[in-house]
Design a protein around this motif. Structure first.
Motif, PDB file in Angstrom:
ATOM      1  N   TYR A 118       0.833  -1.349  -0.034  1.00 17.58           N
ATOM      2  CA  TYR A 118      -0.164   0.015  -0.046  1.00 17.58           C
ATOM      3  C   TYR A 118       0.955   1.255  -0.059  1.00 17.58           C
ATOM      4  N   HIS A 119       1.691   1.261   0.815  1.00 18.25           N
ATOM      5  CA  HIS A 119       2.781   2.421   0.828  1.00 18.25           C
ATOM      6  C   HIS A 119       3.966   1.890   1.453  1.00 18.25           C
ATOM      7  N   SER A 120       5.301   2.732   1.085  1.00 18.69           N
ATOM      8  CA  SER A 120       6.563   2.468   1.638  1.00 18.69           C
ATOM      9  C   SER A 120       7.389   3.631   1.191  1.00 18.69           C
ATOM     10  N   ASP A 121       8.272   4.199   2.486  1.00 18.96           N
ATOM     11  CA  ASP A 121       9.323   5.028   2.159  1.00 18.96           C
ATOM     12  C   ASP A 121      10.684   4.629   1.937  1.00 18.96           C
ATOM     13  N   TYR A 122      10.772   3.093   1.898  1.00 20.47           N
ATOM     14  CA  TYR A 122      11.878   2.646   1.561  1.00 20.47           C
ATOM     15  C   TYR A 122      12.038   2.273   0.023  1.00 20.47           C
ATOM     16  N   ASN A 123      13.582   1.828  -0.361  1.00 21.94           N
ATOM     17  CA  ASN A 123      13.758   1.796  -1.727  1.00 21.94           C
ATOM     18  C   ASN A 123      14.107   0.445  -2.394  1.00 21.94           C
ATOM     19  N   PHE A 124      13.741  -0.547  -1.355  1.00 24.44           N
ATOM     20  CA  PHE A 124      13.867  -2.062  -1.870  1.00 24.44           C
ATOM     21  C   PHE A 124      12.854  -2.988  -1.695  1.00 24.44           C
ATOM     22  N   ILE A 125      12.828  -4.044  -2.315  1.00 23.35           N
ATOM     23  CA  ILE A 125      12.099  -5.232  -1.940  1.00 23.35           C
ATOM     24  C   ILE A 125      12.841  -6.446  -2.425  1.00 23.35           C
ATOM     25  N   GLY A 126      12.850  -7.586  -1.858  1.00 21.61           N
ATOM     26  CA  GLY A 126      13.415  -8.689  -1.968  1.00 21.61           C
ATOM     27  C   GLY A 126      12.882  -9.929  -1.600  1.00 21.61           C
ATOM     28  N   ASN A 127      13.839 -11.087  -1.812  1.00 26.15           N
ATOM     29  CA  ASN A 127      13.273 -12.360  -1.068  1.00 26.15           C
ATOM     30  C   ASN A 127      14.673 -12.917  -0.514  1.00 26.15           C
ATOM     31  N   TYR A 128      14.322 -13.961   0.371  1.00 32.03           N
ATOM     32  CA  TYR A 128      15.575 -14.622   1.089  1.00 32.03           C
ATOM     33  C   TYR A 128      15.202 -16.145   1.313  1.00 32.03           C
ATOM     34  N   ASP A 129      16.146 -16.937   1.135  1.00 25.78           N
ATOM     35  CA  ASP A 129      16.233 -18.362   1.039  1.00 25.78           C
ATOM     36  C   ASP A 129      16.851 -18.667   2.472  1.00 25.78           C
ATOM     37  N   TYR A 130      16.457 -19.024   3.354  1.00 29.49           N
ATOM     38  CA  TYR A 130      16.931 -19.266   4.876  1.00 29.49           C
ATOM     39  C   TYR A 130      17.789 -20.229   4.817  1.00 29.49           C
ATOM     40  N   ASP A 131      17.763 -21.262   3.945  1.00 29.35           N
ATOM     41  CA  ASP A 131      18.454 -22.357   4.022  1.00 29.35           C
ATOM     42  C   ASP A 131      19.614 -22.170   3.031  1.00 29.35           C
ATOM     43  N   ARG A 132      19.675 -21.432   2.143  1.00 29.81           N
ATOM     44  CA  ARG A 132      20.761 -21.168   1.141  1.00 29.81           C
ATOM     45  C   ARG A 132      21.403 -19.826   1.727  1.00 29.81           C
ATOM     46  N   LYS A 133      20.743 -19.326   2.478  1.00 29.63           N
ATOM     47  CA  LYS A 133      21.349 -17.959   3.239  1.00 29.63           C
ATOM     48  C   LYS A 133      21.686 -17.004   2.078  1.00 29.63           C
ATOM     49  N   ALA A 134      20.730 -16.889   1.205  1.00 25.94           N
ATOM     50  CA  ALA A 134      20.902 -16.069  -0.241  1.00 25.94           C
ATOM     51  C   ALA A 134      19.606 -15.543  -0.602  1.00 25.94           C
ATOM     52  N   GLY A 135      19.710 -14.351  -1.397  1.00 26.52           N
ATOM     53  CA  GLY A 135      18.459 -13.859  -1.921  1.00 26.52           C
ATOM     54  C   GLY A 135      18.718 -12.970  -2.913  1.00 26.52           C
ATOM     55  N   LEU A 136      17.701 -12.109  -3.309  1.00 22.34           N
ATOM     56  CA  LEU A 136      17.641 -11.116  -4.339  1.00 22.34           C
ATOM     57  C   LEU A 136      16.995  -9.858  -3.844  1.00 22.34           C
ATOM     58  N   LEU A 137      17.616  -8.725  -4.303  1.00 24.03           N
ATOM     59  CA  LEU A 137      17.002  -7.420  -4.076  1.00 24.03           C
ATOM     60  C   LEU A 137      16.692  -6.631  -5.277  1.00 24.03           C
ATOM     61  N   HIS A 138      15.642  -5.845  -5.177  1.00 20.74           N
ATOM     62  CA  HIS A 138      15.377  -4.756  -6.121  1.00 20.74           C
ATOM     63  C   HIS A 138      15.786  -3.228  -5.460  1.00 20.74           C
ATOM     64  N   ILE A 139      16.412  -2.531  -6.049  1.00 22.12           N
ATOM     65  CA  ILE A 139      16.915  -1.183  -5.339  1.00 22.12           C
ATOM     66  C   ILE A 139      16.288  -0.050  -6.386  1.00 22.12           C
ATOM     67  N   ALA A 140      15.400   0.731  -6.178  1.00 23.05           N
ATOM     68  CA  ALA A 140      15.186   2.142  -6.746  1.00 23.05           C
ATOM     69  C   ALA A 140      14.703   3.160  -5.940  1.00 23.05           C
ATOM     70  N   ASP A 141      14.708   4.378  -6.319  1.00 20.91           N
ATOM     71  CA  ASP A 141      14.247   5.550  -5.602  1.00 20.91           C
ATOM     72  C   ASP A 141      12.459   5.253  -5.422  1.00 20.91           C
ATOM     73  N   HIS A 142      12.313   5.264  -4.228  1.00 20.62           N
ATOM     74  CA  HIS A 142      10.770   4.795  -4.068  1.00 20.62           C
ATOM     75  C   HIS A 142       9.629   5.970  -4.351  1.00 20.62           C
ATOM     76  N   HIS A 143      10.412   7.256  -4.824  1.00 22.10           N
ATOM     77  CA  HIS A 143       9.613   8.160  -5.385  1.00 22.10           C
ATOM     78  C   HIS A 143       9.162   8.173  -6.791  1.00 22.10           C
ATOM     79  N   VAL A 144      10.157   7.502  -7.505  1.00 17.99           N
ATOM     80  CA  VAL A 144       9.972   6.896  -8.991  1.00 17.99           C
ATOM     81  C   VAL A 144       9.434   5.730  -8.931  1.00 17.99           C
ATOM     82  N   SER A 145      10.070   4.624  -8.107  1.00 19.96           N
ATOM     83  CA  SER A 145       9.540   3.299  -8.269  1.00 19.96           C
ATOM     84  C   SER A 145       8.780   2.867  -6.917  1.00 19.96           C
ATOM     85  N   PRO A 146       7.698   3.349  -6.831  1.00 20.88           N
ATOM     86  CA  PRO A 146       6.743   2.813  -5.441  1.00 20.88           C
ATOM     87  C   PRO A 146       6.001   1.501  -5.574  1.00 20.88           C
TER      88      PRO A 146
END
Length: 564
Positions: free
Chosen positions: A256-284
């Motif tokens: 619905y709303h966020s003031d942060y610039n990221f979203i991602g996922n994480y695999d706790y078994d592999r201890k690894a994941g992926l992030l998307h980073i972008a200015d939340h003013h442009v990429s909400p």
């Protein structure tokens, strides 16, 4: 100086062929697709996929540095087929080792996996078509692969530049969209990374996301703990829907709303994941989609891959926080933006992330454990923890690219604190817990029928909304006509309905409404405020004029902008 390696190769990928596209045009003007119009003309439509797998060669472009291997397939829409983290052997995006289309795309074929770039609509009409491409080398050792097209439906142009740098463990994407036509157009841009999932994976939304919404904001749920009915499934008394294993049915949700610039996922078994980073003013836009972990979802896993198992989509939207939500492009306007896809490791559920550093925080009894990950060299940095305005812990930090470290700090308060990462006195990233719970927003309301709207202004806004969102079951013309029935002199309604008719090729019919708009606009002066910004264009080609004037200017003495 280190340089990114780039190479072009023929690769053989097992493929289930599609049938020939129908040579007969399919207009599909009343088709509803993803909450918007399913019209695809002049794209042809494919309605068949073979059950027999064959080996097929594709032209692939590889980008590689010491940390990442990126595979791009220009023949399949310019998608990123693979992003492999060499430091831990982890496929950060879902690597589907077979091309197995299903007929879920706008024009038919669609495949899972990798990163798909959806524009000017979702899913992209040309997602299964070849795209133009070009390779550029940078003076800093970076390499950029450009992919792009002028799409067929509205003739807008879209490009994405995939840049890999020698010393950075992320992929930078520079997007550009351009409207070369003389009419306003609309578009959306949602990058669609698929990520592998299992019982140990979690979608990492920012810590300020407390509510999520369905397409068109038709339904709403608390997040991450859902406690009501969402997508016809009852999550009471409380279920963590950030976990794939807890969602048994096909489900979309968007922050619905966020003031942060990221979203991602994480695999706790592999201890690894992926992030998307972008200015939340442009990429909400921050979205998760899953087929669900139930029998229906497993059937769709089999439809889309042979051996690579389930995935979810973590879509990221530019200029919008929901689907379908389209952004206007003025005639000859260009919009550009930058986004990053970044594998990460060790840090778990992050509290904040950027392109210089990311970190997670675990709260313990009288201590905080901060795990930092650096996607680029991080030298002479400082980790600082404050309780209130008082600094209670500092430590110097130096990390190499793709390196993680954990720092444990004794603190007097593990609920009210701030974690900062600084360099040269400048804050690179920080996090402060917030325990204030915002109220859950109400779902969107359906636009009433034209005769039930109270004012001509609301009728104009409703008509504009329906056009912008390419609505299928409601006609903007009904709202324009009702508004003009109430006030035939309304400037915006006349101009809007004139454009509505003009866009349908009804040029003669549109003229009267444009002239009515001009008459209203020039009630007190020959150059009203609504046209004054165009004074500098009075000697320019007619395609730069405002819509109400542009259509009838050529060769006409009564056009305001043509008067000497």
């Amino acid at each position: 100086m280190k340089k990114v390696l780039v190479r072009q190769e023929k690769v053989t990928i097992p493929t289930y062929p599609i049938s020939a596209y129908d040579k007969n045009p399919m207009f599909l003007e009343k088709r509803v697709y993803q909450g918007s119009s399913g019209r695809v003309y002049p794209h042809p439509v494919c309605e068949g996929v073979s059950d027999t797998k064959i080996d097929r060669e594709y032209d692939a472009i590889y980008l590689e540095n010491d940390y990442l291997l990126v595979m791009i397939l220009p023949e399949l829409g310019g998608r990123i087929q693979r992003m492999y983290d060499k430091t831990n052997g982890y496929d950060a995006v879902y690597y589907n080792e077979v091309i197995k289309p299903a007929l879920v795309g706008l024009a038919g074929p669609w495949i899972s996996g990798g990163i798909e770039f959806n524009w000017p609509q979702h899913h992209r009409p040309s997602t299964y078509d070849p795209t133009d491409w070009k390779i550029e080398s940078g003076a800093d050792g970076s390499v950029t692969v450009w992919v792009g097209e002028t799409e067929k439906m509205f003739h807008t142009k879209g490009m994405a530049g995939f840049t890999l740098y020698p010393d950075r463990a992320y992929l930078e994407i520079h997007g550009q969209v351009y409207n070369p036509t003389d009419r306003p157009q609309t578009f959306l841009w949602w990058a669609n990374p698929a990520v592998p999932v299992n019982d140990a994976t979690q979608s990492i939304f920012p810590p300020d996301v407390h509510a999520v919404m369905d397409h068109g904001k038709r339904a709403v749920s608390k997040f991450p703990i859902a406690d009501g009915v969402y997508y016809k499934y009852d999550y009471a008394p409380g279920t963590d829907i950030s976990r794939y294993k807890n969602i048994p049915v096909p489900t979309s949700y968007m922050a619905y709303h966020s003031d942060y610039n990221f979203i991602g996922n994480y695999d706790y078994d592999r201890k690894a994941g992926l992030l998307h980073i972008a200015d939340h003013h442009v990429s909400p836009g921050k979205k998760q989609w899953t087929w669900g972990c139930g029998d229906f979802g497993k059937a769709w896993d089999r439809n889309l891959t042979d051996e690579n198992g389930p995935y979810i989509e973590l879509m990221t939207g530019m200029f919008t926080d929901n689907q379908p939500d389209f952004t206007f492009l003025k005639p000859y306007e260009e919009k550009s933006f930058t986004q990053y896809f970044m594998p990460y490791k060790q840090a778990g559920a992050l509290k904040n992330a950027g392109t210089q550093v990311a970190f997670g925080v675990q709260e313990g009894e009288g201590k905080l454990c901060v795990t930092l990950y650096a996607p680029a060299p991080l030298a002479d940095a400082e980790l600082q923890i404050l309780c209130g305005d008082t600094s209670v812990f500092t430590q110097n930090i130096t990390l190499d690219t793709a390196q993680a470290c954990t720092v444990t700090a004794a603190v007097p308060d593990t609920k009210h604190y701030t974690v900062r990462v600084l360099r040269s006195g400048k804050t690179l990233l920080d996090y402060t817990p917030c325990y204030k719970q915002e109220p859950v927003p109400a779902p969107a309301e359906e636009i009433p029928a034209p005769e039930k709207l109270e004012t001509t202004e609301r009728l104009f806004l409703a008509a504009t909304h329906l056009e912008q969102y390419r609505h299928t079951t409601r006609d903007a013309g009904d709202y324009y006509r009702e508004g003009l029935r109430r006030d035939a002199t309304d400037l915006r309604l006349n101009n809007g309905y004139g454009k509505y008719l003009y866009n349908k090729g009804l040029f003669a019919e549109s003229e009267g409404y444009f002239r009515a708009a001009i008459k209203t606009a020039t009630w007190t002066k020959p150059m009203p405020a609504s046209f004054s910004s165009w004074i500098s264009w009075t000697r320019q080609p007619t395609h730069r004029m405002p819509s109400a004037l542009r259509v009838f200017s050529a060769g006409k003495k009564d056009c305001l902008l043509c008067r000497e």
